[in-house]
Scaffold this motif. Structure first.
Motif, PDB file in Angstrom:
ATOM      1  N   THR A   1       7.439  45.156  58.916  1.00 51.84           N
ATOM      2  CA  THR A   1       7.144  43.809  58.443  1.00 51.84           C
ATOM      3  C   THR A   1       5.903  43.214  58.636  1.00 51.84           C
ATOM      4  N   SER A   2       4.785  43.753  59.318  1.00 54.76           N
ATOM      5  CA  SER A   2       3.471  43.272  59.395  1.00 54.76           C
ATOM      6  C   SER A   2       2.950  43.304  57.988  1.00 54.76           C
ATOM      7  N   PRO A   3       2.031  42.247  57.613  1.00 55.26           N
ATOM      8  CA  PRO A   3       1.515  42.237  56.507  1.00 55.26           C
ATOM      9  C   PRO A   3       0.430  43.233  56.452  1.00 55.26           C
ATOM     10  N   TYR A   4      -0.312  43.699  57.706  1.00 55.38           N
ATOM     11  CA  TYR A   4      -1.315  44.421  57.759  1.00 55.38           C
ATOM     12  C   TYR A   4      -1.127  45.873  57.699  1.00 55.38           C
ATOM     13  N   VAL A   5       0.185  46.263  58.013  1.00 60.88           N
ATOM     14  CA  VAL A   5       0.562  47.779  58.116  1.00 60.88           C
ATOM     15  C   VAL A   5       0.046  48.517  56.751  1.00 60.88           C
TER      16      VAL A   5
END
Lengths: 430, 280
Positions: free
Chosen positions: B202-206
């Motif tokens: 759920t990290s937007p950077y992943v």
């Protein structure tokens, strides 16, 4: 160049209607004319290198032609089409069988901005007596939604219709539990269902919770190419045609849209050719709608937003002389359509804009979100989010929804799609 | 020591040497190198991110070509361009430079090898002798690294001969990051791993094109969970790790996990490296 609808395509459109659902793997995005692809590619590169927006050009272009009044737009633009989609869904739900072991007994339909599929699913569910669970609030999803899930275990014989599947999860570390349980219940109970999900959420949920392995049959609307748009917009503008309006391109005066076959001659769909031959006049329809189809990725909701944006009204003196001459034969007033190269659609600020990209990606993954929920799921401050939203609204790529949430506008969708794909974000099917 | 007459003959007489063209060529070459140094990074920043690491390494090659071209143009203006003259000059120059500028020449030869072997390119994230950062430029003699704390480190290419070079992305946008969590062993390991997996997911950077892996190991002092995942863009590695760490701690706390708050046993195999938390 004189454009005529390919007779084979015409026949197919006539036979199947406009609202055809096809398997996702059969979806074919309309191709952009080669010259336009080169022009757009070079212009896009130039804009990127300059790092400037088109706002100034847009302001100049907007001076010469005025937007259409709302009452006329109502006559010209396509209305709600959820009945047609519902009919197509009914046809499919009878034909689609179970996806097999460990699969949900139903199918998914991928949605795009403004395509009306969610309304179609609701309409079909209402007609057929299917159950439509209400959307959950963010707090309920994070808390696991146990009460809701228990309610699903009752009346398992009543099929389920979920128009907006993307509203059943949050991209938060507690935001998947509810969805995982929901899928488990659907598999265990074997309850029949139709799920509508936006394509970006579907891509993300396929990677994250493997939804594509559980809901194996996936459909989407067949792409609207130039011919389909010609027919769809032509049917919609029947009222305007009857009132004597013509649709012509503002620079050359060529027809952009002609009447639908049932409403009169010269639709550009087979019979127009016969009509042209009868009158010994070549049917000359511009390729404007082919450009719209390609740019909008064949998505009807996006295409109609661009169509609406391109329609203009003007006094004769404000239109080029060549166009005036061509329009002299019209029996009523003329609705002018901006030439495609002058249609300046919303675009994102140039350069790398990580906070804006994060906001846009979150909005696409969830369909729409409130500002507070954006703060919960993004590692950005409230100030950054509000400033980012203000910038995006200013660019025309994000719009406020009456319920207080935000969503990517249909008009701005292609620009957002291009930007996020270019930066390497996980993107939807179209 | 009297000058070697062969070498002296190889040079044009001073009155015949055209100084102005030499100066003009040198200035033009210097200006072209400066322009290339600025132009390519500028273009790379404006293109979609997926093209960035294809454009940036071009700078090194362009610099080398400009330098070589300038040499080709200048040398005939100074010496009579015959085979014998060139041999004599190169032999003498090699001898002199070999003694006087040994290290410098070694650096330049290293620079040429860097273009060929590509142990690092502009845009790569590398670690050389404990210095970690993004390669900002590769000149003839040295490489410039910009460290995460905004310090520019100049490292001569000669280090290439003796030191290990750890290239974390090797010309690609992909760079693995890790976030470590050290917990008291009294917790449900499976639940914790699921939670941490969801934290990364759920990290937007992943970058979801790569798998997310949670590695768990049991130690005498407790349990270590390590998230291994990739950010979308290597430049966001520290934001990504910070996001994983902050939300991971919160998720662990909500699941009843207790972080260890005792000092590390000295010399432990799990001692945190200076670079822990950056790309590995």
């Amino acid at each position: 160049m004189t454009e005529r609808m390919d007779p084979a395509t015409c026949a197919e459109v006539e036979r199947n209607g406009l609202w055809t659902l096809v398997r996702l793997e059969e979806f074919r995005r309309p191709t952009r004319p080669a010259a336009e692809a080169v022009r757009k590619g070079l212009l896009g590169l130039w804009d990127r290198l300059r790092g400037s927006s088109k706002a100034a050009e847009e302001a100049v272009a907007e001076k010469d032609l005025c937007v259409l009044p709302e009452d006329l737009l109502k006559d010209v633009l396509p209305g709600d089409h959820h009945r047609e989609v519902a009919a197509e869904l009914k046809r499919l739900q009878g034909a689609v069988s179970n996806g097999g072991a460990a699969a949900v007994n139903g199918f998914a339909v991928l949605r795009a901005p403004g395509d009306g599929i969610a309304s179609g699913i609701r309409a079909m569910a209402e007609e057929e007596g299917w159950s439509v669970p209400p959307a959950l609030k963010a707090e309920e999803i994070l808390a696991g939604g146990e009460a809701f899930l228990e309610s699903l275990l009752r009346n398992v014989d009543v099929p389920l219709a979920i128009p907006e599947f993307e509203s059943f999860y949050l991209r938060h570390h507690l935001g998947f539990g509810f969805l995982r349980r929901l899928l488990e219940i659907l598999v265990v109970t074997g309850r029949r269902c139709i799920v509508g999900c936006n394509s970006w959420a579907w891509a993300f949920l396929s990677r994250s919770v493997g939804v594509d392995r559980i809901l194996k049959t996936v459909y989407t609307l067949e792409a609207f190419d130039g011919e389909r748009l010609q027919r769809w917009f032509g049917q919609a503008a029947a009222g305007a045609f009857q009132r004597g309006f013509s649709f012509r391109q503002a620079d050359s005066g060529r027809y952009v849209l002609r009447t639908a076959p049932e409403n009169g001659p010269g639709s550009g769909c087979g019979d127009s050719e016969q009509e042209g031959e009868k009158r010994d006049v070549p049917v000359d329809v511009s390729d404007f709608l082919r450009h719209v189809a390609a740019y909008s990725r064949g998505l009807p909701g996006v295409a109609v937003a661009i169509w609406r944006f391109s329609l203009r009204f003007a006094y004769e003196a404000e239109v080029e002389e060549k166009a005036q001459k061509a329009a002299a034969v019209d029996r009523g007033a003329t609705i002018w359509v901006k030439p495609w190269p002058r249609v300046t659609l919303p675009s994102l600020p140039a350069g790398r804009q990580v906070p804006l990209h994060l906001i846009l990606h979150a909005l696409l993954l969830h369909g729409r979100l409130e500002g507070r929920t954006l703060q919960r799921i993004l590692p950005l401050s409230g100030t950054d989010i509000m400033a980012g939203l203000a910038t995006l609204v200013g660019c025309g790529v994000v719009e406020a929804v009456p319920d207080g949430s935000w969503q990517v506008s249909a008009l701005g969708y292609p620009a957002v799609d291009d930007a996020l794909r270019g930066e390497g974000y996980l993107a939807g099917a179209f | 020591m009297s000058p070697n007459p062969e070498i002296a003959d190889a040079f044009r007489e001073l009155s015949h040497v055209k100084l102005l063209p030499i100066i003009l060529i040198a200035v033009a070459a210097w200006a072209a190198i400066k322009i290339a140094d600025r132009l390519f990074p500028w273009v790379a920043e404006r293109l979609p991110a997926r093209f960035r690491l294809h454009v940036l390494p071009v700078v090194t090659i362009v610099r080398l070509m400009i330098f070589a071209l300038a040499m080709v143009l200048i040398v005939p203006l100074i010496i009579e361009p015959s085979f014998q003259n060139l041999v004599a000059i190169l032999a003498a120059a090699g001898l002199a430079i070999g003694f006087a500028f040994k290290d410098y020449m070694s650096g330049i030869i290293g620079g040429l090898l860097v273009v060929y072997e590509r142990p690092y390119r502009v845009g790569d994230w590398v670690e050389i002798d404990g210095d970690y950062g993004e390669v900002k430029s590769v000149s003839a003699r040295s490489v410039r690294l910009l460290t995460p704390d905004d310090t520019m480190v100049h490292i001569p290419h000669t280090r290439m001969w003796q030191s290990a070079i750890r290239n974390h992305n090797d010309g690609k946008r992909d760079l693995q990051c890790t976030a470590d969590f050290y917990l008291d062993s009294d917790h449900d390991g499976s639940l914790m791993r699921q939670r941490l997996h969801d934290v990364a997911l759920t990290s937007p950077y992943v970058n979801l094109d790569h798998p997310i892996i949670v590695v768990t190991s049991e130690n005498p002092w407790g349990t270590r969970h390590r998230i291994r995942a990739y950010p979308i863009d290597a430049r966001e590695q520290f934001l990504f790790i910070s996001d994983l760490t902050a939300r991971g701690r919160r998720s662990i706390s909500e699941a009843g996990g207790r972080p260890i708050r005792v000092p590390w046993p000295p010399g432990s195999e799990n001692e945190v490296r200076g670079l822990s938390g950056t790309g590995t």
